[in-house]
Design an enzyme around this catalytic site. Sequence first.
Site, PDB file in Angstrom:
ATOM      1  N   HIS A  17       0.839  -1.206   0.000  1.00 25.65           N
ATOM      2  CA  HIS A  17       0.000   0.000   0.000  1.00 25.65           C
ATOM      3  C   HIS A  17       0.878   1.262   0.000  1.00 25.65           C
ATOM      4  O   HIS A  17       0.595   2.223  -0.719  1.00 25.65           O
ATOM      5  CB  HIS A  17      -0.881   0.047   1.265  1.00 25.65           C
ATOM      6  N   LYS A  41     -18.475  -5.937   8.072  1.00 30.23           N
ATOM      7  CA  LYS A  41     -17.348  -6.859   7.859  1.00 30.23           C
ATOM      8  C   LYS A  41     -16.434  -6.785   9.077  1.00 30.23           C
ATOM      9  O   LYS A  41     -16.056  -5.691   9.502  1.00 30.23           O
ATOM     10  CB  LYS A  41     -16.594  -6.411   6.600  1.00 30.23           C
ATOM     11  N   ARG A  90      -1.951  -6.035  -8.297  1.00 30.41           N
ATOM     12  CA  ARG A  90      -0.782  -6.869  -8.008  1.00 30.41           C
ATOM     13  C   ARG A  90      -0.571  -7.922  -9.083  1.00 30.41           C
ATOM     14  O   ARG A  90       0.542  -8.180  -9.506  1.00 30.41           O
ATOM     15  CB  ARG A  90      -0.950  -7.577  -6.655  1.00 30.41           C
ATOM     16  N   SER A 128      -2.810  -7.737   3.008  1.00 32.56           N
ATOM     17  CA  SER A 128      -3.106  -7.592   4.444  1.00 32.56           C
ATOM     18  C   SER A 128      -3.530  -8.947   5.012  1.00 32.56           C
ATOM     19  O   SER A 128      -3.237  -9.265   6.167  1.00 32.56           O
ATOM     20  CB  SER A 128      -4.226  -6.582   4.660  1.00 32.56           C
TER      21      SER A 128
HETATM   22  O1  PNS Z   1      -8.698  -2.933   0.261  1.00 31.29           O
HETATM   23  P1  PNS Z   1      -9.949  -3.502  -0.363  1.00 31.29           P
HETATM   24  O2  PNS Z   1     -10.727  -4.311   0.654  1.00 31.29           O
HETATM   25  O3  PNS Z   1      -9.667  -4.267  -1.608  1.00 31.29           O
HETATM   26  O4  PNS Z   1     -10.849  -2.233  -0.770  1.00 31.29           O
HETATM   27  C1  PNS Z   1     -12.117  -2.403  -1.353  1.00 31.29           C
HETATM   28  C2  PNS Z   1     -12.900  -1.074  -1.379  1.00 31.29           C
HETATM   29  C3  PNS Z   1     -12.974  -0.466   0.001  1.00 31.29           C
HETATM   30  C4  PNS Z   1     -12.223  -0.092  -2.302  1.00 31.29           C
HETATM   31  C5  PNS Z   1     -14.319  -1.402  -1.925  1.00 31.29           C
HETATM   32  O5  PNS Z   1     -14.840  -2.496  -1.244  1.00 31.29           O
HETATM   33  C6  PNS Z   1     -15.285  -0.230  -1.799  1.00 31.29           C
HETATM   34  O6  PNS Z   1     -15.143   0.779  -2.443  1.00 31.29           O
HETATM   35  N1  PNS Z   1     -16.291  -0.376  -0.917  1.00 31.29           N
HETATM   36  C7  PNS Z   1     -17.275   0.644  -0.647  1.00 31.29           C
HETATM   37  C8  PNS Z   1     -18.666   0.181  -1.050  1.00 31.29           C
HETATM   38  C9  PNS Z   1     -18.876   0.347  -2.532  1.00 31.29           C
HETATM   39  O7  PNS Z   1     -18.818   1.440  -3.059  1.00 31.29           O
HETATM   40  N2  PNS Z   1     -19.125  -0.769  -3.214  1.00 31.29           N
HETATM   41  C10 PNS Z   1     -19.365  -0.789  -4.635  1.00 31.29           C
HETATM   42  C11 PNS Z   1     -18.100  -1.000  -5.415  1.00 31.29           C
HETATM   43  S1  PNS Z   1     -18.470  -2.011  -6.796  1.00 31.29           S
END
Ligand code: PNS
Length: 168
Positions: A17, A41, A90, A128
Amino acid sequence: MTSAIYPGSFDPVTFGHIDIIKRASKLFDSLTVSVLDNKAKSALFSADDRVKMLEEVCADIPNVTVDSFSGLLVDYVRKNNFDVVIRGLRAITDFEYELQMAQTNRKLLLQADTVFLTTSLEYAYLSSTTVREVAAFGGDISLFVPDSVAERVYKKYRENGEQNGRKD
Ligand code: PNS
């Protein structure tokens, strides 16, 4: 002024990150790293703790601020008028999920364009999830996260272990 947002779970923040944060901060005038506070979550760290860890590791990057958000990313982007969403890629395994998310976000909000940065090869394996897994079994995570983060991760598992072992 182009403002970017790098959203994620950051549970905890890793060198992968940090690599993306440093490189994105050079490409845009301002970068907001924002922690998803998802009550549904279960995370190892609270959103507040994840923000604190990110603030510590980003302290020396002048155009980076740290925040948290809940709900839809597009609502947060709209509210804060961000120009670009940053995500790290990645490997090919990330691609399908990331593409779907980027397309969905753009369908919901035209402004929410995603720019992908490919993670530096040395961190391509890192997540993570693996950091948590290694730490949970007492393994060495010093190659994966900064020392300040590693201390907090071990402390969290010690506390959780004590709680699990407690007989009330
Ligand atoms: O680090 P991560 O868990 O891969 O991040 C994922 C994240 C937080 C970017 C994604 O889950 C997100 O934007 N969640 C917010 C809810 C949302 O907008 N969902 C629709 C996206 S298709």
